[in-house]
Design a protein around this motif. Sequence first.
Motif, PDB file in Angstrom:
ATOM      1  N   ASP A  44       0.815  -1.216   0.000  1.00 36.58           N
ATOM      2  CA  ASP A  44       0.000   0.000   0.000  1.00 36.58           C
ATOM      3  C   ASP A  44       0.851   1.269   0.000  1.00 36.58           C
ATOM      4  N   ILE A  45       2.126   1.191   0.378  1.00 35.59           N
ATOM      5  CA  ILE A  45       3.003   2.371   0.365  1.00 35.59           C
ATOM      6  C   ILE A  45       3.420   2.716  -1.074  1.00 35.59           C
ATOM      7  N   ASN A  84      -1.345  -4.870   3.207  1.00 28.91           N
ATOM      8  CA  ASN A  84      -1.786  -3.757   4.048  1.00 28.91           C
ATOM      9  C   ASN A  84      -0.654  -3.495   5.033  1.00 28.91           C
ATOM     10  N   ASP A  85       0.406  -2.889   4.545  1.00 34.40           N
ATOM     11  CA  ASP A  85       1.619  -2.682   5.331  1.00 34.40           C
ATOM     12  C   ASP A  85       1.563  -1.441   6.207  1.00 34.40           C
ATOM     13  N   PRO A 141      -3.109   7.333  -0.141  1.00 32.73           N
ATOM     14  CA  PRO A 141      -2.108   7.654   0.883  1.00 32.73           C
ATOM     15  C   PRO A 141      -2.291   6.687   2.055  1.00 32.73           C
ATOM     16  N   VAL A 142      -1.194   6.234   2.651  1.00 35.66           N
ATOM     17  CA  VAL A 142      -1.299   5.254   3.738  1.00 35.66           C
ATOM     18  C   VAL A 142      -1.920   5.894   4.974  1.00 35.66           C
ATOM     19  N   THR A 143      -2.781   5.150   5.648  1.00 33.00           N
ATOM     20  CA  THR A 143      -3.514   5.718   6.785  1.00 33.00           C
ATOM     21  C   THR A 143      -2.630   5.947   8.003  1.00 33.00           C
ATOM     22  N   SER A 144      -1.486   5.277   8.087  1.00 29.41           N
ATOM     23  CA  SER A 144      -0.608   5.506   9.241  1.00 29.41           C
ATOM     24  C   SER A 144      -0.088   6.939   9.269  1.00 29.41           C
ATOM     25  N   ARG A 155       0.658  12.745   2.366  1.00 31.65           N
ATOM     26  CA  ARG A 155       2.067  12.354   2.312  1.00 31.65           C
ATOM     27  C   ARG A 155       2.205  11.023   1.589  1.00 31.65           C
ATOM     28  N   PHE A 156       3.155  10.970   0.668  1.00 34.11           N
ATOM     29  CA  PHE A 156       3.463   9.762  -0.095  1.00 34.11           C
ATOM     30  C   PHE A 156       4.970   9.527  -0.041  1.00 34.11           C
TER      31      PHE A 156
END
Length: 190
Positions: A44-45, A84-85, A141-144, A155-156
């Motif tokens: 996912d990143i 789903n990292d 974009p990753v949820t973390s 942020r990417f």
Amino acid sequence: MKKIILPFLLAGAAVASAAWAQPTEKPEGFLCCNMRSAYGWISDINYETEGGQIIPLGTPLKVTGYGFNRAHVLIDGQKQSIGNDYSRTLPLNVFIKRYVIPTNPQEKLAQFAPHIQAAIRASKVTKGMTREQVIMSVGYPVTSENPSLDAKVWRFWLGSFSEYRVRFDDAGLVDRIDADFDIEHKVIQP
């Protein structure tokens, strides 16, 4: 004391097992967005990796099963896994529905202005894109690091030390992309 603790332990075990339960639904459809794959792994990143390839949005795929924080899929007859990292705040069934969508996004892509189409096909971001168009181009974009899709800044990362930021104006259109000089040409479409 044992009679009091036992119900709490059983309730805790039930909640934990529900949280770890694997989805049973196996959606089939199309890849939502351009995603990078390396050696059968799509994270996912969406890092750029040596030996990797970009699987274009609209590619047909089918979920065949699930593993720990991943969905196993078939893409063009090839086994892949979507990991789903970095978005583990999303349950796996919600996560996978972001990536496997029922309608082909190529149809929507064909309706966009030519310069937006070119940016999406190149997996780049350009000024004037909507949030949906950014997702089609470079993934979610990753949820973390991006807990809300309504945020003004997403942020990417292109790699571990290659962050770029996409900024949206009040109308929800990209008005600025911030990236280090060495990756600008890889993420920004002029």
